[in-house]
Design a protein around this motif. Structure first.
Motif, mmCIF file in Angstrom:
data_model
loop_
_atom_site.group_PDB
_atom_site.id
_atom_site.type_symbol
_atom_site.label_atom_id
_atom_site.label_comp_id
_atom_site.label_asym_id
_atom_site.label_seq_id
_atom_site.Cartn_x
_atom_site.Cartn_y
_atom_site.Cartn_z
ATOM 1 N N PRO A 23 0.962 -1.172 0.002
ATOM 2 C CA PRO A 23 -0.079 0.033 -0.115
ATOM 3 C C PRO A 23 0.841 1.184 -0.093
ATOM 4 O O PRO A 23 0.194 2.345 -0.117
ATOM 5 C CB PRO A 23 -0.958 -0.032 1.317
ATOM 6 N N ARG A 24 2.126 1.136 0.188
ATOM 7 C CA ARG A 24 3.195 2.153 0.235
ATOM 8 C C ARG A 24 3.768 2.130 -0.973
ATOM 9 O O ARG A 24 4.667 1.249 -1.106
ATOM 10 C CB ARG A 24 4.080 2.449 1.353
ATOM 11 N N LEU A 25 3.562 2.966 -2.250
ATOM 12 C CA LEU A 25 4.207 2.816 -3.353
ATOM 13 C C LEU A 25 4.284 4.275 -4.084
ATOM 14 O O LEU A 25 3.924 5.143 -3.577
ATOM 15 C CB LEU A 25 3.532 1.773 -4.214
ATOM 16 N N ARG A 26 4.505 4.300 -5.253
ATOM 17 C CA ARG A 26 4.824 5.497 -6.025
ATOM 18 C C ARG A 26 3.973 5.478 -7.394
ATOM 19 O O ARG A 26 3.510 4.383 -7.599
ATOM 20 C CB ARG A 26 6.313 5.706 -6.312
ATOM 21 N N PRO A 27 3.752 6.644 -7.958
ATOM 22 C CA PRO A 27 2.857 6.653 -9.519
ATOM 23 C C PRO A 27 3.763 5.759 -10.224
ATOM 24 O O PRO A 27 4.951 5.846 -10.251
ATOM 25 C CB PRO A 27 2.977 8.075 -9.664
#
Length: 246
Positions: A23-27
């Motif tokens: 759930p922690r990510l980048r575009p």
């Protein structure tokens, strides 16, 4: 028969739980996980399972702005199937976030920006079950580099929001039906500039940036720049000094 009737109106029916691996990510990153469907007290027909990427966006309505949920994209996880009473079914998925996905993992003073996955479990002849899972979207390297350059020059992020509409920088335009604005304010005040707003538009191997400058004495103006593949080797603080009266 009575159990089936209860299930059809949502009593003792199937439940849905979307479990995210990252759930922690980048575009632009790939979101993975699984949708777990737990059967209820009777067999139940499920029309489909769909995941929708959502963001809280603002839209002008008369003389004020209204906040609402805006879909950015979706994937079909499963077509029609039957979940039996007490049965547990798992459906793995992969969903690539668009390159323009709004960023919300930034420290600022404004209202938090919600980005989430909405899970729609469409149940035949019944009210749909749903699930909502928040995402923590971190800045890309380009966004982080430019914000760091502004910070070096005494400008910090004050707030960020998403506007319904289309942003344009030359021939480059946003594609999701919305765009993010990041509002910067000077630390300790600035004699000439009240605030700066940034909009980042990724396009191929470049990130285009629209800079809106709000002057204290009128005469607001825009600047733009492009961050190419060599962005990490450039001094963006010097570039900003050349373009803006900082």
């Amino acid at each position: 028969m009575f159990k089936k009737l209860l299930a059809s109106i949502g009593v003792g029916g199937a439940k849905v739980d979307t479990q995210l691996d990252n759930p922690r990510l980048r575009p632009g990153d790939m979101l993975t996980g699984r949708v777990v469907v737990q059967g209820g007290n009777a067999d139940q027909d499920i029309d489909k399972i769909e995941l929708v990427l959502m963001v809280e966006a603002e839209q002008e309505s008369g003389d004020h702005e209204v906040r609402g949920a805006l879909p950015l994209g979706s994937i079909l996880v499963s077509q029609r199937f039957t979940v039996k009473a007490g049965e547990t079914r798992q459906f793995p998925f992969q969903l690539q976030l668009p390159a323009e996905t709004p960023i919300n993992a930034l420290a600022h003073y404004g209202r938090p920006l919600a980005v989430w996955i909405h899970t729609d479990l469409a149940i035949a002849s019944a009210v749909d079950a749903s699930d909502r899972d928040l995402l923590e979207v971190h800045p890309t390297a380009q966004v982080a580099a430019l914000l760091a350059a502004f910070e070096q020059l005494g400008w910090g992020l004050y707030s960020t929001d998403v506007e319904v509409g289309t942003a344009r920088i030359g021939n480059v335009a946003s594609t999701l039906g919305c765009y993010q604005e990041m509002e910067l304010k000077p630390r300790g005040g600035n004699f000439r500039i009240q605030e700066i707003e940034l909009t980042f538009l990724p396009w191929g191997n470049e990130t285009h940036v629209l800079i809106e400058v709000d002057s204290r004495f009128g005469g607001d103006f825009y600047r733009s720049l492009a961050m190419g593949p060599d962005f990490a080797g450039r001094n963006w603080a010097d570039e900003l000094r050349r373009q803006l009266p900082l």
